[in-house]
Design a protein around this motif. Sequence first.
Motif, PDB file in Angstrom:
ATOM      1  N   LYS A  67      53.538  58.234  56.260  1.00 17.80           N
ATOM      2  CA  LYS A  67      54.778  57.901  55.531  1.00 17.80           C
ATOM      3  C   LYS A  67      55.071  56.398  55.568  1.00 17.80           C
ATOM      4  CE  LYS A  67      55.494  62.283  54.890  1.00 17.80           C
ATOM      5  NZ  LYS A  67      54.516  62.863  54.028  1.00 17.80           N
ATOM      6  N   THR A  68      54.027  55.604  55.516  1.00 13.78           N
ATOM      7  CA  THR A  68      54.151  54.144  55.514  1.00 13.78           C
ATOM      8  C   THR A  68      54.292  53.652  54.084  1.00 13.78           C
ATOM      9  OG1 THR A  68      52.683  54.064  57.442  1.00 13.78           O
ATOM     10  CG2 THR A  68      53.037  51.992  56.253  1.00 13.78           C
ATOM     11  N   PRO A  69      55.261  52.772  53.795  1.00 19.33           N
ATOM     12  CA  PRO A  69      55.362  52.231  52.438  1.00 19.33           C
ATOM     13  C   PRO A  69      54.142  51.373  52.094  1.00 19.33           C
ATOM     14  CG  PRO A  69      57.081  51.315  53.860  1.00 19.33           C
ATOM     15  CD  PRO A  69      56.299  52.277  54.683  1.00 19.33           C
ATOM     16  N   VAL A  70      53.786  51.390  50.813  1.00 17.56           N
ATOM     17  CA  VAL A  70      52.630  50.631  50.341  1.00 17.56           C
ATOM     18  C   VAL A  70      53.063  49.696  49.215  1.00 17.56           C
ATOM     19  CG1 VAL A  70      50.338  50.748  49.279  1.00 17.56           C
ATOM     20  CG2 VAL A  70      51.035  52.490  50.932  1.00 17.56           C
ATOM     21  N   GLN A  71      52.717  48.442  49.382  1.00 16.28           N
ATOM     22  CA  GLN A  71      52.906  47.450  48.325  1.00 16.28           C
ATOM     23  C   GLN A  71      51.567  47.282  47.618  1.00 16.28           C
ATOM     24  OE1 GLN A  71      54.082  43.572  49.740  1.00 16.28           O
ATOM     25  NE2 GLN A  71      53.484  42.575  47.842  1.00 16.28           N
ATOM     26  N   PHE A  72      51.560  47.463  46.312  1.00 16.16           N
ATOM     27  CA  PHE A  72      50.359  47.174  45.520  1.00 16.16           C
ATOM     28  C   PHE A  72      50.539  45.777  44.952  1.00 16.16           C
ATOM     29  CE2 PHE A  72      48.136  47.567  41.275  1.00 16.16           C
ATOM     30  CZ  PHE A  72      46.874  47.354  41.795  1.00 16.16           C
ATOM     31  N   HIS A  73      49.675  44.858  45.383  1.00 16.91           N
ATOM     32  CA  HIS A  73      49.728  43.483  44.899  1.00 16.91           C
ATOM     33  C   HIS A  73      48.617  43.320  43.862  1.00 16.91           C
ATOM     34  CE1 HIS A  73      50.605  39.252  44.846  1.00 16.91           C
ATOM     35  NE2 HIS A  73      49.346  38.964  45.132  1.00 16.91           N
ATOM     36  N   ALA A  74      49.005  43.284  42.588  1.00 22.80           N
ATOM     37  CA  ALA A  74      48.050  43.199  41.480  1.00 22.80           C
ATOM     38  C   ALA A  74      47.730  41.739  41.197  1.00 22.80           C
ATOM     39  CB  ALA A  74      48.644  43.862  40.242  1.00 22.80           C
ATOM     40  N   VAL A  75      46.485  41.381  41.400  1.00 21.10           N
ATOM     41  CA  VAL A  75      46.100  39.981  41.200  1.00 21.10           C
ATOM     42  C   VAL A  75      45.459  39.732  39.842  1.00 21.10           C
ATOM     43  CG1 VAL A  75      45.916  39.417  43.641  1.00 21.10           C
ATOM     44  CG2 VAL A  75      43.926  40.329  42.450  1.00 21.10           C
ATOM     45  N   ASP A  76      44.895  40.777  39.256  1.00 19.69           N
ATOM     46  CA  ASP A  76      44.307  40.611  37.929  1.00 19.69           C
ATOM     47  C   ASP A  76      44.082  41.982  37.310  1.00 19.69           C
ATOM     48  OD1 ASP A  76      42.093  41.607  39.264  1.00 19.69           O
ATOM     49  OD2 ASP A  76      40.809  39.912  38.866  1.00 19.69           O
ATOM     50  N   PHE A  77      43.811  41.989  36.030  1.00 24.03           N
ATOM     51  CA  PHE A  77      43.488  43.228  35.332  1.00 24.03           C
ATOM     52  C   PHE A  77      42.580  42.890  34.168  1.00 24.03           C
ATOM     53  CE2 PHE A  77      44.009  46.373  32.002  1.00 24.03           C
ATOM     54  CZ  PHE A  77      43.794  47.535  32.704  1.00 24.03           C
ATOM     55  N   SER A  78      41.599  43.739  33.943  1.00 26.76           N
ATOM     56  CA  SER A  78      40.705  43.549  32.814  1.00 26.76           C
ATOM     57  C   SER A  78      40.322  44.912  32.268  1.00 26.76           C
ATOM     58  CB  SER A  78      39.444  42.795  33.263  1.00 26.76           C
ATOM     59  OG  SER A  78      38.504  42.770  32.223  1.00 26.76           O
ATOM     60  N   GLU A  79      40.472  45.081  30.970  1.00 24.68           N
ATOM     61  CA  GLU A  79      40.064  46.339  30.327  1.00 24.68           C
ATOM     62  C   GLU A  79      38.556  46.548  30.462  1.00 24.68           C
ATOM     63  OE1 GLU A  79      41.659  48.839  28.677  1.00 24.68           O
ATOM     64  OE2 GLU A  79      43.641  48.003  29.058  1.00 24.68           O
ATOM     65  N   ASN A  80      37.811  45.458  30.516  1.00 20.68           N
ATOM     66  CA  ASN A  80      36.354  45.507  30.549  1.00 20.68           C
ATOM     67  C   ASN A  80      35.869  44.822  31.826  1.00 20.68           C
ATOM     68  OD1 ASN A  80      33.765  45.988  29.688  1.00 20.68           O
ATOM     69  ND2 ASN A  80      33.676  44.168  28.408  1.00 20.68           N
ATOM     70  N   ARG A  81      36.296  45.330  32.962  1.00 25.28           N
ATOM     71  CA  ARG A  81      36.029  44.687  34.240  1.00 25.28           C
ATOM     72  C   ARG A  81      34.554  44.700  34.622  1.00 25.28           C
ATOM     73  NH1 ARG A  81      39.334  42.794  37.818  1.00 25.28           N
ATOM     74  NH2 ARG A  81      38.673  42.509  39.953  1.00 25.28           N
ATOM     75  N   PHE A  82      33.901  45.823  34.396  1.00 21.74           N
ATOM     76  CA  PHE A  82      32.522  45.977  34.857  1.00 21.74           C
ATOM     77  C   PHE A  82      31.505  45.954  33.730  1.00 21.74           C
ATOM     78  CE2 PHE A  82      35.258  48.130  37.947  1.00 21.74           C
ATOM     79  CZ  PHE A  82      34.930  47.427  39.087  1.00 21.74           C
ATOM     80  N   GLY A  83      31.954  46.136  32.500  1.00 18.68           N
ATOM     81  CA  GLY A  83      31.025  46.182  31.379  1.00 18.68           C
ATOM     82  C   GLY A  83      30.267  47.490  31.286  1.00 18.68           C
ATOM     83  N   ILE A  84      30.704  48.471  32.062  1.00 17.77           N
ATOM     84  CA  ILE A  84      30.120  49.815  32.026  1.00 17.77           C
ATOM     85  C   ILE A  84      31.283  50.762  31.756  1.00 17.77           C
ATOM     86  CG2 ILE A  84      28.895  51.595  33.328  1.00 17.77           C
ATOM     87  CD1 ILE A  84      27.681  49.281  35.023  1.00 17.77           C
ATOM     88  N   ASN A  85      31.233  51.463  30.631  1.00 17.29           N
ATOM     89  CA  ASN A  85      32.378  52.260  30.185  1.00 17.29           C
ATOM     90  C   ASN A  85      32.941  53.186  31.257  1.00 17.29           C
ATOM     91  OD1 ASN A  85      32.365  51.060  27.680  1.00 17.29           O
ATOM     92  ND2 ASN A  85      31.159  52.688  26.722  1.00 17.29           N
ATOM     93  N   LEU A  86      32.097  53.925  31.957  1.00 17.97           N
ATOM     94  CA  LEU A  86      32.570  54.872  32.955  1.00 17.97           C
ATOM     95  C   LEU A  86      33.281  54.146  34.102  1.00 17.97           C
ATOM     96  CD1 LEU A  86      32.872  57.742  33.997  1.00 17.97           C
ATOM     97  CD2 LEU A  86      30.604  57.516  35.062  1.00 17.97           C
ATOM     98  N   LEU A  87      32.677  53.076  34.599  1.00 21.86           N
ATOM     99  CA  LEU A  87      33.308  52.316  35.690  1.00 21.86           C
ATOM    100  C   LEU A  87      34.625  51.687  35.238  1.00 21.86           C
ATOM    101  CD1 LEU A  87      30.438  50.452  37.598  1.00 21.86           C
ATOM    102  CD2 LEU A  87      31.795  52.424  38.329  1.00 21.86           C
ATOM    103  N   ASP A  88      34.645  51.173  34.015  1.00 20.79           N
ATOM    104  CA  ASP A  88      35.885  50.586  33.491  1.00 20.79           C
ATOM    105  C   ASP A  88      36.986  51.636  33.376  1.00 20.79           C
ATOM    106  OD1 ASP A  88      34.852  48.009  33.348  1.00 20.79           O
ATOM    107  OD2 ASP A  88      34.154  48.268  31.287  1.00 20.79           O
ATOM    108  N   LEU A  89      36.634  52.841  32.951  1.00 20.02           N
ATOM    109  CA  LEU A  89      37.605  53.923  32.850  1.00 20.02           C
ATOM    110  C   LEU A  89      38.146  54.297  34.236  1.00 20.02           C
ATOM    111  CD1 LEU A  89      39.066  56.154  31.210  1.00 20.02           C
ATOM    112  CD2 LEU A  89      37.044  57.589  31.634  1.00 20.02           C
ATOM    113  N   ILE A  90      37.260  54.435  35.205  1.00 20.18           N
ATOM    114  CA  ILE A  90      37.672  54.764  36.577  1.00 20.18           C
ATOM    115  C   ILE A  90      38.581  53.663  37.124  1.00 20.18           C
ATOM    116  CG2 ILE A  90      36.844  55.044  38.952  1.00 20.18           C
ATOM    117  CD1 ILE A  90      34.326  56.404  37.691  1.00 20.18           C
ATOM    118  N   TYR A  91      38.215  52.415  36.903  1.00 22.68           N
ATOM    119  CA  TYR A  91      39.030  51.286  37.358  1.00 22.68           C
ATOM    120  C   TYR A  91      40.442  51.359  36.759  1.00 22.68           C
ATOM    121  CZ  TYR A  91      40.873  46.531  37.488  1.00 22.68           C
ATOM    122  OH  TYR A  91      41.691  45.441  37.639  1.00 22.68           O
ATOM    123  N   ARG A  92      40.528  51.594  35.448  1.00 20.06           N
ATOM    124  CA  ARG A  92      41.849  51.665  34.785  1.00 20.06           C
ATOM    125  C   ARG A  92      42.676  52.826  35.323  1.00 20.06           C
ATOM    126  NH1 ARG A  92      38.636  50.378  30.267  1.00 20.06           N
ATOM    127  NH2 ARG A  92      38.719  52.534  29.544  1.00 20.06           N
TER     128      ARG A  92
END
Length: 167
Positions: A119-144
């Motif tokens: 029951k510990t609070p979690v801060q998500f610190h988003a440093v970047d985002f890319s629709e095409n992060r890995f250049g592999i459709n399946l990995l990009d979908l999982i990442y999103r």
Amino acid sequence: EQGTMTAPTTKRRVVTLVHRIFTATGIKPGGIDYITSYLKNNGFEIIFIEHPLSGTHSSRITREGGIREYRIPSSGILRWPIEIIFNIVKTLSCGKVDLIIAVDPLNFISAYAVSLLRKTPVQFHAVDFSENRFGINLLDLIYRKIYDFAVSHASFVTYVSKNMREI
């Protein structure tokens, strides 16, 4: 003469899960270091669980008592499940934790698992985002999907730019 007793003070503890860029002279500091510096200056104990963003560097745990390095086998995507388990085990071994900061979606998985157990609070610190992060459709979908899950399940979210807020 009457004495006064004061309760022992314990620092509040923050565990930060982060992927780092390691250089020949150390680590490249990032925005999370400003956040943790502020917390440390306000009496929090900061524990970093750090993994290399790329390359062959060791993972490490940094805390007030020093740095301990760990060799995690494998690299790339094969390393990710091992990092998740490592983060969970090492965060749980830190004792009472008041906040977990997860600096990217992969680290959020570990932080969220611990939050369910403790029951510990979690801060998500988003440093970047890319629709095409890995250049592999399946990995990009999982990442999103993991990114969306982190944003919707974190206790609170911080981000480095106004554009990140819109995502």
